[in-house]
Design a protein around this motif. Structure first.
Motif, PDB file in Angstrom:
ATOM      1  N   ASN A  28       0.739  -1.199   0.150  1.00 29.14           N
ATOM      2  CA  ASN A  28       0.151   0.383   0.402  1.00 29.14           C
ATOM      3  C   ASN A  28       0.855   1.047   0.127  1.00 29.14           C
ATOM      4  O   ASN A  28       1.778   1.898   1.416  1.00 29.14           O
ATOM      5  CB  ASN A  28      -0.659  -0.046   1.412  1.00 29.14           C
ATOM      6  CG  ASN A  28      -2.013  -0.983   0.652  1.00 29.14           C
ATOM      7  OD1 ASN A  28      -2.897  -0.905   0.372  1.00 29.14           O
ATOM      8  ND2 ASN A  28      -2.844  -1.160   2.070  1.00 29.14           N
ATOM      9  N   GLU A  34      -2.610   0.835  -4.615  1.00 30.27           N
ATOM     10  CA  GLU A  34      -3.042   1.171  -3.234  1.00 30.27           C
ATOM     11  C   GLU A  34      -4.225   0.328  -3.209  1.00 30.27           C
ATOM     12  O   GLU A  34      -5.185  -0.076  -3.844  1.00 30.27           O
ATOM     13  CB  GLU A  34      -2.853   2.943  -2.273  1.00 30.27           C
ATOM     14  CG  GLU A  34      -4.781   2.835  -1.835  1.00 30.27           C
ATOM     15  CD  GLU A  34      -4.509   2.238  -0.508  1.00 30.27           C
ATOM     16  OE1 GLU A  34      -5.233   1.356  -0.007  1.00 30.27           O
ATOM     17  OE2 GLU A  34      -3.423   2.690  -0.115  1.00 30.27           O
ATOM     18  N   LYS A  35      -4.515  -0.298  -2.125  1.00 28.48           N
ATOM     19  CA  LYS A  35      -6.067  -1.964  -2.735  1.00 28.48           C
ATOM     20  C   LYS A  35      -7.209  -0.861  -2.916  1.00 28.48           C
ATOM     21  O   LYS A  35      -8.225  -1.327  -3.545  1.00 28.48           O
ATOM     22  CB  LYS A  35      -5.717  -2.064  -0.901  1.00 28.48           C
ATOM     23  CG  LYS A  35      -6.508  -1.797  -0.157  1.00 28.48           C
ATOM     24  CD  LYS A  35      -6.906  -2.906   1.165  1.00 28.48           C
ATOM     25  CE  LYS A  35      -6.793  -2.153   2.415  1.00 28.48           C
ATOM     26  NZ  LYS A  35      -6.723  -3.310   3.335  1.00 28.48           N
ATOM     27  N   SER A  36      -7.289   0.268  -2.134  1.00 26.30           N
ATOM     28  CA  SER A  36      -8.756   1.188  -2.410  1.00 26.30           C
ATOM     29  C   SER A  36      -8.906   2.320  -3.047  1.00 26.30           C
ATOM     30  O   SER A  36      -9.896   3.015  -3.766  1.00 26.30           O
ATOM     31  CB  SER A  36      -8.196   2.528  -1.479  1.00 26.30           C
ATOM     32  OG  SER A  36      -7.849   3.153  -0.800  1.00 26.30           O
TER      33      SER A  36
END
Length: 246
Positions: A28, A34-36
């Motif tokens: 991240n 970034e996973k989001s």
């Protein structure tokens, strides 16, 4: 007979797709990964598009950085590489370095009124400088830090370092400039921080570090060929423009 033929065709297609899937690790590190974020960040998007050009699907898994490196470079792992990695980092893991997937300008962050002036790193020897645990900076900086010629304290992440600068616990924080712009947009309190007038590095090259084995060599060749067919700078600029505008 038609149903059996259709089923066999579907299985063959599924097997082919599975055989053409490459598994990679990252961390991240917004806005790069970034996973989001959409497409898992702009660097993940670059990696995905380059591999698509080479006929591969990409399965990206996010871990803490040290684990991402271990999973991506250790023999016997289900993963074939880790990104984004610096040249020195990939050499240290005896990996196979891809062509550039971008650059990360390294900056010093200070309070808005600080205006710290320096020509060489030795000018900063009396200041407290924050870094992130496990991150490579520049060879000269890391060498001086290891030799205790710089007062460096490593934190878990960039966010912690920026808060330390804000509270006066450290004078400077080493951070990628794109990361700082992203965090500044997310946290209004960081508006009182700024990039020092002199960059630590104009841009450290970022790569995929593939595991050094036959599969890694095959993927390296395919990926580099795919990279030649996409415009990295255009993808980066469009992504950041849309992201920071929101």
């Amino acid at each position: 007979m038609l149903k059996i033929t259709t089923l066999l065709f579907t299985l063959l297609i599924s097997s082919a797709l599975y055989a053409q899937t490459v598994k990679l690790t990252t961390l991240n590190w917004p806005p790069y990964t970034e996973k989001s974020l959409k497409d898992l960040g702009f660097t993940s998007l670059i990696v995905t598009k380059a591999f698509e050009q080479a006929g591969y699907q990409v399965d990206i898994k996010i871990f803490p950085w040290k684990r991402a490196v271990k999973q991506g470079t250790t023999a016997g792992s289900q993963f074939s590489g880790v990104f984004p990695e610096y040249t020195d980092g990939c050499k240290a893991h005896q990996g196979l370095e891809s062509n550039l997937i971008g650059r990360g300008p390294l900056a010093f962050i200070e309070k808005s009124g600080a205006n710290i002036q320096w020509n060489s790193l030795s000018d900063l020897s009396q200041l407290k400088i924050g870094t992130v645990l496990g991150y490579a900076n520049t060879p000269e900086f890391d060498k001086m830090a290891a030799e205790k010629k710089l007062k460096v304290k490593a934190a878990k992440d960039d966010l912690i370092n920026l808060k330390k600068v804000l509270k006066g616990r450290i004078n400077l924080a080493v951070i990628d400039e794109n990361v700082f712009r992203y965090l500044q947009a997310q946290h209004p309190e960081f508006k009182s921080l700024k990039v020092n007038s002199k960059l630590l590095s104009e841009g450290i090259g970022l790569h995929i570090c593939f595991r050094n084995d036959p599969k890694g060599k095959t993927l390296l060749k395919a990926f580099n060929q795919g990279l030649e067919k996409i415009n990295i700078q255009e993808i980066t600029d469009n992504y950041l423009k849309a992201l920071l505008k929101n």
